[in-house]
Design a protein around this motif. Structure first.
Motif, mmCIF file in Angstrom:
data_model
loop_
_atom_site.group_PDB
_atom_site.id
_atom_site.type_symbol
_atom_site.label_atom_id
_atom_site.label_comp_id
_atom_site.label_asym_id
_atom_site.label_seq_id
_atom_site.Cartn_x
_atom_site.Cartn_y
_atom_site.Cartn_z
ATOM 1 N N VAL A 32 0.695 -1.200 -0.096
ATOM 2 C CA VAL A 32 -0.061 0.051 -0.077
ATOM 3 C C VAL A 32 0.890 1.287 -0.098
ATOM 4 C CG1 VAL A 32 -1.699 1.301 1.263
ATOM 5 C CG2 VAL A 32 -1.959 -1.201 1.308
ATOM 6 N N VAL A 33 1.940 1.134 0.636
ATOM 7 C CA VAL A 33 2.954 2.396 0.865
ATOM 8 C C VAL A 33 3.315 2.649 -0.623
ATOM 9 C CG1 VAL A 33 4.980 3.146 1.730
ATOM 10 C CG2 VAL A 33 3.551 1.993 3.058
ATOM 11 N N THR A 34 3.649 1.552 -1.072
ATOM 12 C CA THR A 34 4.394 1.652 -2.684
ATOM 13 C C THR A 34 3.432 2.461 -3.516
ATOM 14 O OG1 THR A 34 5.530 -0.493 -2.380
ATOM 15 C CG2 THR A 34 4.990 0.647 -4.818
ATOM 16 N N GLY A 35 2.192 2.018 -3.383
ATOM 17 C CA GLY A 35 0.966 2.682 -4.369
ATOM 18 C C GLY A 35 0.837 4.340 -3.755
ATOM 19 N N LEU A 36 0.793 4.460 -2.767
ATOM 20 C CA LEU A 36 0.931 5.913 -2.130
ATOM 21 C C LEU A 36 2.241 6.846 -2.588
ATOM 22 C CD1 LEU A 36 -0.183 5.319 1.460
ATOM 23 C CD2 LEU A 36 -1.257 6.627 -0.077
ATOM 24 N N VAL A 37 3.214 6.218 -2.426
ATOM 25 C CA VAL A 37 4.502 7.245 -2.850
ATOM 26 C C VAL A 37 4.419 7.223 -4.530
ATOM 27 C CG1 VAL A 37 5.795 6.727 -0.803
ATOM 28 C CG2 VAL A 37 6.068 5.154 -2.780
ATOM 29 N N ASP A 38 4.169 6.220 -5.293
ATOM 30 C CA ASP A 38 4.176 6.370 -6.584
ATOM 31 C C ASP A 38 3.117 7.209 -7.125
ATOM 32 O OD1 ASP A 38 6.603 5.320 -7.630
ATOM 33 O OD2 ASP A 38 5.557 3.199 -7.871
ATOM 34 N N ALA A 39 1.941 7.135 -6.508
ATOM 35 C CA ALA A 39 1.091 8.144 -6.782
ATOM 36 C C ALA A 39 1.464 9.660 -6.612
ATOM 37 C CB ALA A 39 -0.304 7.982 -5.903
ATOM 38 N N PHE A 40 2.069 9.850 -5.636
ATOM 39 C CA PHE A 40 2.507 11.006 -5.305
ATOM 40 C C PHE A 40 3.696 11.584 -6.358
ATOM 41 C CE2 PHE A 40 5.938 13.675 -3.503
ATOM 42 C CZ PHE A 40 5.406 14.884 -3.124
ATOM 43 N N SER A 41 4.782 10.791 -6.683
ATOM 44 C CA SER A 41 5.670 10.817 -7.261
ATOM 45 C C SER A 41 5.063 11.051 -8.849
ATOM 46 C CB SER A 41 6.838 9.956 -7.541
ATOM 47 O OG SER A 41 6.439 8.655 -7.853
ATOM 48 N N TYR A 42 4.398 10.346 -9.462
ATOM 49 C CA TYR A 42 3.808 10.327 -10.880
ATOM 50 C C TYR A 42 3.009 11.693 -10.983
ATOM 51 C CZ TYR A 42 2.222 9.411 -15.459
ATOM 52 O OH TYR A 42 1.908 9.263 -16.682
ATOM 53 N N LEU A 43 2.025 12.065 -10.067
ATOM 54 C CA LEU A 43 1.203 13.113 -10.108
ATOM 55 C C LEU A 43 1.778 14.633 -9.711
ATOM 56 C CD1 LEU A 43 -1.892 11.539 -8.733
ATOM 57 C CD2 LEU A 43 -1.565 11.887 -11.069
ATOM 58 N N LEU A 44 2.808 14.332 -8.861
ATOM 59 C CA LEU A 44 3.225 15.736 -8.467
ATOM 60 C C LEU A 44 4.801 15.859 -8.889
ATOM 61 C CD1 LEU A 44 1.579 15.921 -5.087
ATOM 62 C CD2 LEU A 44 0.978 17.455 -6.859
ATOM 63 N N LEU A 45 5.435 14.933 -9.112
ATOM 64 C CA LEU A 45 6.857 15.212 -9.534
ATOM 65 C C LEU A 45 7.218 15.004 -11.110
ATOM 66 C CD1 LEU A 45 8.318 13.401 -6.481
ATOM 67 C CD2 LEU A 45 7.780 15.649 -6.689
ATOM 68 N N GLY A 46 5.980 14.888 -11.629
ATOM 69 C CA GLY A 46 6.278 14.736 -13.238
ATOM 70 C C GLY A 46 6.250 13.375 -13.379
ATOM 71 N N HIS A 47 6.320 12.913 -14.819
ATOM 72 C CA HIS A 47 6.481 11.310 -15.270
ATOM 73 C C HIS A 47 7.605 10.777 -14.758
ATOM 74 C CE1 HIS A 47 3.420 12.611 -18.719
ATOM 75 N NE2 HIS A 47 2.881 12.612 -17.529
ATOM 76 N N VAL A 48 7.446 10.439 -13.251
ATOM 77 C CA VAL A 48 8.354 9.635 -12.773
ATOM 78 C C VAL A 48 7.851 8.696 -11.745
ATOM 79 C CG1 VAL A 48 9.015 11.308 -11.233
ATOM 80 C CG2 VAL A 48 10.873 9.598 -11.932
ATOM 81 N N PHE A 49 8.327 7.526 -11.439
ATOM 82 C CA PHE A 49 8.059 6.591 -10.305
ATOM 83 C C PHE A 49 9.220 6.685 -9.505
ATOM 84 C CE2 PHE A 49 5.344 4.637 -13.709
ATOM 85 C CZ PHE A 49 4.219 4.936 -13.052
ATOM 86 N N VAL A 50 9.042 6.403 -8.061
ATOM 87 C CA VAL A 50 10.231 6.181 -7.238
ATOM 88 C C VAL A 50 10.330 4.739 -6.537
ATOM 89 C CG1 VAL A 50 10.266 8.663 -6.298
ATOM 90 C CG2 VAL A 50 8.551 6.952 -5.146
ATOM 91 N N ALA A 51 9.337 3.737 -6.874
ATOM 92 C CA ALA A 51 9.150 2.496 -6.396
ATOM 93 C C ALA A 51 9.174 1.472 -7.727
ATOM 94 C CB ALA A 51 8.231 2.441 -5.596
ATOM 95 N N ASN A 52 8.489 1.737 -8.771
ATOM 96 C CA ASN A 52 8.487 1.101 -9.768
ATOM 97 C C ASN A 52 9.396 1.305 -10.971
ATOM 98 O OD1 ASN A 52 6.063 -1.120 -9.266
ATOM 99 N ND2 ASN A 52 4.995 0.975 -8.604
ATOM 100 N N MET A 53 10.510 0.700 -10.841
ATOM 101 C CA MET A 53 11.524 1.122 -11.895
ATOM 102 C C MET A 53 11.584 0.889 -13.150
ATOM 103 S SD MET A 53 13.761 3.072 -10.207
ATOM 104 C CE MET A 53 12.280 3.589 -9.182
ATOM 105 N N THR A 54 10.612 -0.283 -13.514
ATOM 106 C CA THR A 54 10.334 -0.441 -14.825
ATOM 107 C C THR A 54 9.728 0.436 -15.583
ATOM 108 O OG1 THR A 54 9.805 -2.845 -14.071
ATOM 109 C CG2 THR A 54 9.221 -2.030 -16.243
#
Length: 243
Positions: A32-54
């Motif tokens: 669940v934490v992974t989903g939360l932080v990737d939602a934050f990174s993708y929506l607010l930091l541009g097109h980038v993930f901080v957990a799903n490196m693929t």
């Protein structure tokens, strides 16, 4: 009780005599934490993930050919930070001889990194740009790299906390419809659902609440897992022995 339901039940309410003891619900929470932080990174930091490196590797390809909205630097920073975090997480895992201690020690630093990221995101007004943007990517990438190395070391089946491609493949390819036994379908479905819930809550929090709210929720969940892991460091059950 059907096999998928029984499997889901023992993931949420684990059997302490099982080889993985109380770890499954903790790993589910980290998903669940992974989903939360990737939602934050993708929506607010541009097109980038901080957990799903693929996804970042794919984004790099888009950026190289000049696709609009894709940065070359952002996924590179995420990949570098994630790698350093994974290296640290691996060192922690290889030095500890108790699985709960591995989890507790690794998550102490991950929690600190996410809390620092939250403080920065809460202090600075969105949209996040420049040094703030890349600092947040680096902090979260480090934290999730640690988490992924830890989940790899603990090796709880179908609860990697990040990669769902093989999990979803397993649901289909091991199903009775495909001629398989349907093993661990319940756990696999829960894993995918946990990621979805994290992403959904993170998106709602970021877009309709406060930009930094997904990180606050992630930090609170990490604290909860940390407390549970600390209490479990006193256990001498068979599940504590590293695989």
């Amino acid at each position: 009780m059907s096999v998928p339901l029984r499997d889901a039940w023992t993931t949420v309410i684990p059997d302490m005599k099982d080889r993985h003891g109380p770890l499954p619900p903790l790993m589910l929470t980290l998903t669940v934490v992974t989903g939360l932080v990737d939602a934050f990174s993708y929506l607010l930091l541009g097109h980038v993930f901080v957990a799903n490196m693929t996804g970042n590797v794919v984004f790099l390809g888009f950026a190289v050919v000049g696709a609009a909205g894709f940065s070359l630097l952002a996924p590179l920073v995420a990949l570098a930070a994630f790698t350093v975090g994974a290296l640290f997480g691996g060192r922690v895992a290889h030095r500890a001889r108790h699985r709960a201690r591995v989890l507790h020690r690794a998550l102490l630093l991950e929690t600190l990194l996410v809390v620092v990221a939250y403080v920065i995101a809460q202090t600075v007004d969105a949209p996040y740009t420049g040094v703030v943007r890349y600092g947040l990517i680096a902090l979260l990438g480090l934290g999730l790299g640690i988490q992924n190395a830890t989940s790899r070391a603990l090796a709880v089946p179908d609860l990697t906390t990040t990669v769902l491609t093989l999990t979803i493949t397993g649901i289909a390819s091991d199903s009775r419809a495909a001629g398989g036994g349907g093993g661990r379908a319940g756990r696999r479905i829960l894993s995918a659902a946990a990621m979805l819930v994290g992403a959904l809550v993170g998106a709602v929090a970021a877009l309709h609440g406060a930009p930094a709210l997904p990180l606050l929720i992630a930090a609170l969940l990490l604290v909860a897992v940390n407390v549970a892991a600390f209490r479990l460091t006193r256990s001498d059950g068979a599940w504590t022995v590293p695989l």
